[in-house]
Design an enzyme around this catalytic site. Structure first.
Site, PDB file in Angstrom:
ATOM      1  N   SER A 162       0.833  -1.190   0.000  1.00  0.00           N
ATOM      2  CA  SER A 162       0.000   0.000   0.000  1.00  0.00           C
ATOM      3  C   SER A 162       0.879   1.256   0.000  1.00  0.00           C
ATOM      4  CB  SER A 162      -0.968  -0.053   1.180  1.00  0.00           C
ATOM      5  OG  SER A 162      -2.044   0.817   0.990  1.00  0.00           O
ATOM      6  N   ASP A 208      -9.225  -4.341  -6.197  1.00  0.00           N
ATOM      7  CA  ASP A 208      -8.736  -3.793  -4.925  1.00  0.00           C
ATOM      8  C   ASP A 208      -9.568  -2.561  -4.578  1.00  0.00           C
ATOM      9  OD1 ASP A 208      -7.259  -2.383  -2.914  1.00  0.00           O
ATOM     10  OD2 ASP A 208      -5.411  -3.372  -3.561  1.00  0.00           O
ATOM     11  N   HIS A 222      -7.516  -5.858  -0.635  1.00  0.00           N
ATOM     12  CA  HIS A 222      -6.349  -4.982  -0.724  1.00  0.00           C
ATOM     13  C   HIS A 222      -5.059  -5.779  -0.589  1.00  0.00           C
ATOM     14  CE1 HIS A 222      -3.995  -1.460  -0.600  1.00  0.00           C
ATOM     15  NE2 HIS A 222      -3.858  -1.357   0.712  1.00  0.00           N
TER      16      HIS A 222
END
Length: 524
Positions: free
Chosen positions: A232, A464, A492
């Site tokens: 991320s 996602d 995710h």
């Protein structure tokens, strides 16, 4: 969108025998050990092109590994972890001035004879703790990664135990998270509180500063190249490192890619649309399940709207929990969207909390999910990741939209994500809202190219809900040496959701083998 604490919403060369011996001695004796390998590379290979002796000294510092705080050394799992601190400059323009201590944690490679080096891990956020990732999650890397690499976690500046940014007291944070009042200027309240408490620190929390910290850490660990696995927000950190230090990039894996090539409003719209798709998929699946009565009805076409209506309705009809607290629309949406970030495997958890809230007005389950998203403990105290999320995000940019740009962006948001944006359009579009923030980069939105770097493996997932697949495509496409690996599926990041992705990551980090261009992986 909910919670700025658990994720970014936009929130494993050469063996070093001396280091292995020092670590083995420290682990056997249970005392403080010093890691300073005898075969560390020449200083000019580890330090940026500078003659500043203060900066050279930081690159050449000793890392003193010791038992982690609160660890009594009992048990094989906890005894494997060692903690330390790394000194870095507050301001790289003045490396001889004030320094910060970057918190570290490390688990030594299990196969010392075939050790490749150190693999640095970043769990995202921004604001999440890499120290906690290693201390409590290192078993998730057992196998080739733990065998061949020292697993090293760090708390980025402003987060965890590295000069944590803590702006709002717990009572104020409760109100800040829960309010449904559109007149409650949350962005200004947070910006002013952070400026009051951390005025000296805020200008030095950007990802470029943290990328330079990574290079100091690389040098202090005795590594010629940086090997890195980031999730991320960690993908943005890894990409910025490659841009700052292309000749020192080793094997970098960027999973759940964050994109900074587009304006902030465009990113907000894309993320909200991805979250909306996840919400609609959950509600439709609930309505079509066999053998159970879905609280959203039996029609998959209307179930998503019914879910949004229930959550929006908490604005006028909040629910009381058993301990007297209140579930508001803001908290309800935070709970739902944060859980849905993990994709379909999280649906039972949301369903279990949603059923009693919709059918009986019992809100305890949803409020517990909201607390988890916000980092609120059972004692009512908050972790600092939420403030770090805003401070780091706003320091990085992209610049927030002007008032003239905001109106058409909100109209497009309403068209593409009517369910997830209706309760708080501006808060959904700008997460966080950096317009009143006192310090931020003057850099415009642009692709990261990192010319001259080693190949970077970028991983994107087609559904996602936090970092849309288009972001991975743009990040990989902008990099001079970017390779895109696609996971077909929701949720995710991909490393924990696909054996195919895990195999590809291990093949690259351990053996240097990249997947072929255009490779797709199924989800587990």
């Amino acid at each position: 969108m909910a919670p700025k604490t658990s994720r970014h919403r936009r929130s494993p060369r050469h063996a070093v025998p001396a280091l292995a011996a020092a670590l083995a001695l420290a682990l056997a004796g249970g005392c403080t050990g010093t890691a300073r390998p005898a075969d560390r590379p020449p200083l000019d290979e580890r330090v940026a092109a500078t003659a500043d002796p203060a900066l050279r000294a930081l690159y050449d510092q000793r890392i003193d590994w010791h038992r982690c705080p609160g660890d009594d050394g009992t048990g094989p799992d906890r005894a494997a972890v060692r903690c330390a601190a790394l000194r870095v400059p507050l301001d790289y323009a003045d490396p001889g001035g004030r320094t910060l201590d970057v918190a570290l944690a490390m688990v030594p490679a299990a196969d010392r004879e075939r050790r490749l080096g150190a693999l640095l891990l970043n769990p995202g956020g921004p604001g999440n703790s890499g120290v906690e990732t290693v201390r409590w999650g290192w078993k998730g890397y057992q196998g080739p990664l733990h065998d061949r690499y020292d697993l090293v976690g760090f708390d980025p500046r402003g987060a965890g135990d590295t000069t944590p940014v803590h702006c709002l007291d717990d009572r104020t944070r409760d109100q800040w998270n829960a309010t449904d009042d559109p007149a409650h200027d949350r962005a200004r309240i947070l910006a002013e509180a952070c400026r009051t408490r951390h005025a000296e620190l805020l200008p030095h929390l950007g990802t470029r500063d943290t990328a330079r910290d990574l290079d100091v850490l690389r040098g202090a660990l005795g590594e010629r190249r940086l090997d890195f696995l980031g999730y991320s927000y960690g993908t943005h950190l890894g990409a910025r490192y490659a841009e700052e230090f292309p000749e020192r990039t080793g094997r970098l894996v960027l999973d759940g890619a964050v994109d900074h090539s587009a304006p902030a409003a465009r990113l907000g719209i894309e993320q909200a649309a991805a979250a909306e798709a996840g919400l609609r998929a959950f509600a439709a699946a609930c309505a079509t399940e066999d053998g159970t009565a879905c609280p959203l009805g039996a029609d998959p076409a209307t179930a998503p709207q019914l879910l949004a209506c229930f959550l929006d309705g908490l604005r006028d009809r909040p629910l009381r929990t058993a301990d007297g607290r209140t579930l508001t629309a803001a908290l309800g949406w935070d709970a739902a969207l944060n859980v849905l970030a993990d994709g379909h495997r999280s649906w039972p958890r949301l369903r279990a909390a949603l059923d009693p809230a919709v059918t009986r007005g019992a809100a305890d389950g949803l409020l517990a999910l909201a607390d988890g998203a916000a980092g609120r403990g059972e004692d009512g105290r908050y972790r600092t990741a939420a403030d770090a999320y805003a401070a780091i995000s706003c320091a990085d940019g992209p610049p927030p939209p002007t008032e003239a740009e905001l109106r058409p962006a909100l109209a497009e948001l309403a068209a593409r994500a009517p369910l997830t944006s209706g309760h708080d359009p501006v808060g959904t579009l700008l997460d966080p809202d950096c317009r009143p923030w006192p310090f931020r980069t003057p850099e415009p939105a642009r692709p990261v190219r990192a010319p001259g770097s080693a190949p970077l493996l970028v991983i994107g997932s087609t559904s996602d809900p936090v970092t849309p697949y288009a972001w991975a495509q743009r990040l990989a496409g902008g990099l001079e040496h970017g390779v895109l690996l696609t996971r077909d599926g929701d949720g995710h990041t991909g490393f924990d959701k696909s054996g195919c992705v895990r195999d590809a990551v291990i093949a690259y980090l351990v053996d240097g083998r990249l997947p072929a261009a255009g490779t797709h992986c199924p989800s587990d």
